[in-house]
Design a protein around this motif. Structure first.
Motif, PDB file in Angstrom:
ATOM      1  N   ARG A  99       0.566  -0.933   0.160  1.00 15.36           N
ATOM      2  CA  ARG A  99      -0.110   0.109   0.101  1.00 15.36           C
ATOM      3  C   ARG A  99       0.853   0.786   0.018  1.00 15.36           C
ATOM      4  N   PRO A 100       1.189   1.556  -0.944  1.00 11.62           N
ATOM      5  CA  PRO A 100       2.801   2.429  -1.586  1.00 11.62           C
ATOM      6  C   PRO A 100       1.778   3.678  -0.867  1.00 11.62           C
ATOM      7  N   ASP A 101       0.930   4.312  -1.338  1.00  8.69           N
ATOM      8  CA  ASP A 101       0.018   5.511  -1.185  1.00  8.69           C
ATOM      9  C   ASP A 101      -0.373   5.911  -0.049  1.00  8.69           C
ATOM     10  N   ILE A 102       0.256   5.708   1.318  1.00  6.49           N
ATOM     11  CA  ILE A 102      -0.564   5.759   2.360  1.00  6.49           C
ATOM     12  C   ILE A 102       0.700   6.206   2.814  1.00  6.49           C
ATOM     13  N   TYR A 103       2.421   6.077   2.619  1.00  7.43           N
ATOM     14  CA  TYR A 103       3.114   6.461   3.064  1.00  7.43           C
ATOM     15  C   TYR A 103       3.683   7.436   1.851  1.00  7.43           C
ATOM     16  N   ARG A 104       3.268   7.625   0.686  1.00 13.14           N
ATOM     17  CA  ARG A 104       3.366   8.514  -0.277  1.00 13.14           C
ATOM     18  C   ARG A 104       4.940   9.414   0.261  1.00 13.14           C
ATOM     19  N   ASN A 105       4.287  10.349   0.725  1.00 14.69           N
ATOM     20  CA  ASN A 105       4.376  11.476   0.774  1.00 14.69           C
ATOM     21  C   ASN A 105       5.806  11.226   2.264  1.00 14.69           C
ATOM     22  N   ILE A 106       5.847  10.121   3.585  1.00 15.11           N
ATOM     23  CA  ILE A 106       6.527  10.570   4.020  1.00 15.11           C
ATOM     24  C   ILE A 106       7.924   9.527   4.381  1.00 15.11           C
ATOM     25  N   TYR A 107       8.917  10.767   3.660  1.00 14.31           N
ATOM     26  CA  TYR A 107      10.373  10.180   3.608  1.00 14.31           C
ATOM     27  C   TYR A 107      10.820   9.395   4.938  1.00 14.31           C
ATOM     28  N   GLN A 108      10.567  10.179   5.989  1.00 18.47           N
ATOM     29  CA  GLN A 108      11.649   9.954   7.483  1.00 18.47           C
ATOM     30  C   GLN A 108      10.421  10.365   8.062  1.00 18.47           C
ATOM     31  N   ALA A 109      10.113   9.110   9.150  1.00 19.66           N
ATOM     32  CA  ALA A 109       9.063   9.748  10.297  1.00 19.66           C
ATOM     33  C   ALA A 109       9.622   8.764  11.442  1.00 19.66           C
ATOM     34  N   TYR A 110      10.757   9.826  12.598  1.00 17.63           N
ATOM     35  CA  TYR A 110      11.020   8.393  13.281  1.00 17.63           C
ATOM     36  C   TYR A 110      10.951   9.425  15.245  1.00 17.63           C
ATOM     37  N   GLY A 111      11.329   8.996  16.288  1.00 20.33           N
ATOM     38  CA  GLY A 111      10.827   9.015  16.923  1.00 20.33           C
ATOM     39  C   GLY A 111      12.864   8.817  17.093  1.00 20.33           C
ATOM     40  N   THR A 112      13.407   9.784  18.733  1.00 23.15           N
ATOM     41  CA  THR A 112      14.829   9.322  18.968  1.00 23.15           C
ATOM     42  C   THR A 112      14.837   8.980  20.483  1.00 23.15           C
ATOM     43  N   TYR A 113      15.722   8.342  21.247  1.00 25.82           N
ATOM     44  CA  TYR A 113      16.256   8.529  22.815  1.00 25.82           C
ATOM     45  C   TYR A 113      17.398   8.233  22.984  1.00 25.82           C
TER      46      TYR A 113
END
Length: 538
Positions: free
Chosen positions: A245-259
């Protein structure tokens, strides 16, 4: 005018009263004088007419003298009332003061003024109370307004402190290229981003928000979000074989949290989706030596979804580990979790060396069908199992090093070896892995910065595709690229590039359908704008 001895003494008393002393006076000494002063005033008011009538002086006091004396007494009474009010205000308990200040802060400047005004005594005399109350209310309101301003400043400062270290960045990357093969459809073969010829194209438009951890400032958490639009999004997120389902993530190149965990020198943990660091080249054009991307950038993974950890052993060595769904898979296509083991070494300030080993299984263990029964599910989530399930493994050995040979001269070298077994399932009961396919080769880079505005860079590359994992046929691909940079100002870069791709097999489109060429030559002009506070590479 001549005053009697009594009148002179009254004037002297007035001038030496507590109210005219300096601000450092002791209010308790004033409180001690107040009862005596009231008593004296009362005696004077009662005694003045009768006393003068009984004196032995044959000349009685004139009406003017009596009026002046009464005015003096009235003045003293007014001052006494003011001192009483001041004393009562100073004797308010600390708890009550704190409560009133809190109430004023909750309800704003008008409430603060009302609270302070209400706290003032209401026992003023009819003649002096109105003026005193007005002055007190005005002073209290002024103080409340100042307090409100300070409170607003404190809130603004808290917001600024929270955003300290956060950056919001924007980039626009556009290009025009011309393929001298004049290919049908104006398509450049085997390209990652600059896929069109003779077309003014939007490669990508980016929005990047980052608030990285800062352990020294007491902040161990961070977050990053990269939104991307344009042609590059289809390259990164467009393959339905890897992404159901590529359309769900199409425009999100990176999204992450850091600790950053307090373990040793610090264990940095990222959870989410991030751009792959396998291979030396990255997503943002402004951070690359050339405008176009190498074959290896197109072939190696673009992104991963999962968990990664980096442990800094010391200033010269960092260990890396990943656990992810797969290569270019925000949603896993099988139950196997891929892993990466690697390290980053910086033996000195001029050299950075990365080594990565990636182990995965990339073949789906299911196939999408139109319906899986009466139970409703989200679109694209109806599957049928593949039996037997594929089990061929993917191995990637990747290493690259950069060397700042001189302040203006930079070299870089990359080497890769990829092996994977494809799945043969022509007869379901006899499904098995094929013989291994290999992709091996590397790339070399050099860049010389003539001045802050001008730079010249070059790249040579070799990719041996044995089994067609990358290009679909067995062949040896090569390319040479020359790039000239002209930075008009900070955040505005123009790149002029000439690139020649060639192979030992016909692989590149021409102006005739079905006819391929062994080479293509392309001239490109790229224009990149970026703004934001993030320093260094994005």
């Amino acid at each position: 005018m001549v005053y009697s001895s009594r009148e002179k003494s009254l004037f002297m008393f007035k001038h030496t009263s507590c109210g005219d002393q300096t601000p450092t006076r002791n209010i308790w000494s004033c409180a001690t004088w107040v009862p005596y002063t009231i008593g004296i005033c009362a005696v004077l008011l009662a005694w003045c007419p009768a006393g003068w009538a009984q004196t032995g002086n044959p000349a009685p006091a004139s009406a003017e003298e009596v009026k002046q004396l009464r005015d003096v007494v009235q003045s003293l009474l007014t001052r006494v009332t003011e001192l009483e009010n001041e004393l009562k205000q100073r004797q308010v308990s600390p708890a009550e003061t704190t409560e009133r200040e809190a109430s004023a802060a909750d309800f704003g400047p008008s409430a603060s003024a009302e609270a302070v005004t209400t706290a003032a005594p209401a026992a003023s005399t009819p003649r002096a109370g109105t003026a005193t109350s007005s002055a007190t209310a005005a002073a209290a309101q002024s103080a409340a307004l100042e307090g409100s301003k300070e409170q607003t400043k404190a809130v603004d400062r808290a917001i600024l402190d929270y955003l300290h270290g956060a950056t919001l960045n924007f980039a626009v990357d556009e290009y025009y290229s011309y393929n001298f093969n004049d290919p049908v459809g104006r398509v450049n073969a085997l390209r990652a981003y600059d896929v069109f010829s003779n077309n003014i194209s939007l490669n990508q438009a980016d929005v990047v928000f980052e608030r990285a951890p800062d352990v020294d400032a007491g902040r161990r958490f961070g977050v990053r979000l990269d939104l991307q639009f344009g042609q590059a999004t289809d390259t990164l997120q467009g393959n339905p074989l890897n992404e159901p389902r590529p359309d769900i993530y199409r425009n999100i190149y990176q999204a992450y949290g850091t600790y950053v965990a307090p373990i040793g020198n610090g264990l940095t943990i990222d959870v989410g989706k991030w751009g792959s660091s396998i291979g030396i080249e990255g997503n943002y054009t402004k951070d690359q030596m050339n405008y176009s991307r190498a074959y290896w950038f197109d072939f190696l993974p673009f992104y991963h979804m999962g968990v990664r950890a980096a442990y800094k052993v010391n200033d010269k060595l960092t260990l890396n580990y990943w656990l992810v769904n797969g290569t270019n898979q925000a949603e896993a296509t099988n139950g196997y979790k891929d892993e990466l083991f690697g390290f980053t070494a910086t033996p000195n300030k001029k050299i950075t060396w990365n080594v990565n080993y990636y182990l995965g299984q990339e073949h789906p263990d299911r196939v999408e069908v139109s319906s899986s029964g009466p139970i409703p599910v989200q679109p694209g989530l109806t599957f049928q199992a593949i039996t037997p399930a594929p089990n061929g493994k993917l191995h990637i050995f990747d290493t690259y090093v950069s060397w700042q040979a001189a302040p203006k001269l930079t070299f870089a070298l990359e080497g890769d070896y990829v092996i994977e077994r494809e799945w043969k399932n022509t007869i379901p009961a006899l499904g098995q892995s094929s013989a291994p396919s290999h992709v091996v080769g590397g790339a070399g880079y050099a860049k010389y910065q003539f001045s802050p505005k001008f730079a010249l860079a070059g790249r040579v590359e070799y990719l041996s595709d044995r089994g067609g994992l990358f290009s679909g046929i067995t062949q040896a691909l090569k390319e040479t690229t020359a790039t000239f940079d002209y930075k008009l100002s900070e955040g505005f870069l123009m790149r002029y590039e000439w690139r020649r791709d060639f192979s030992n097999q016909p692989s590149f489109f021409t102006d005739t359908n079905g006819v391929l060429s062994k080479e293509q030559q392309i001239a490109t002009v790229g224009v990149i704008w970026w703004v934001g506070r993030k320093e260094g590479a994005w």
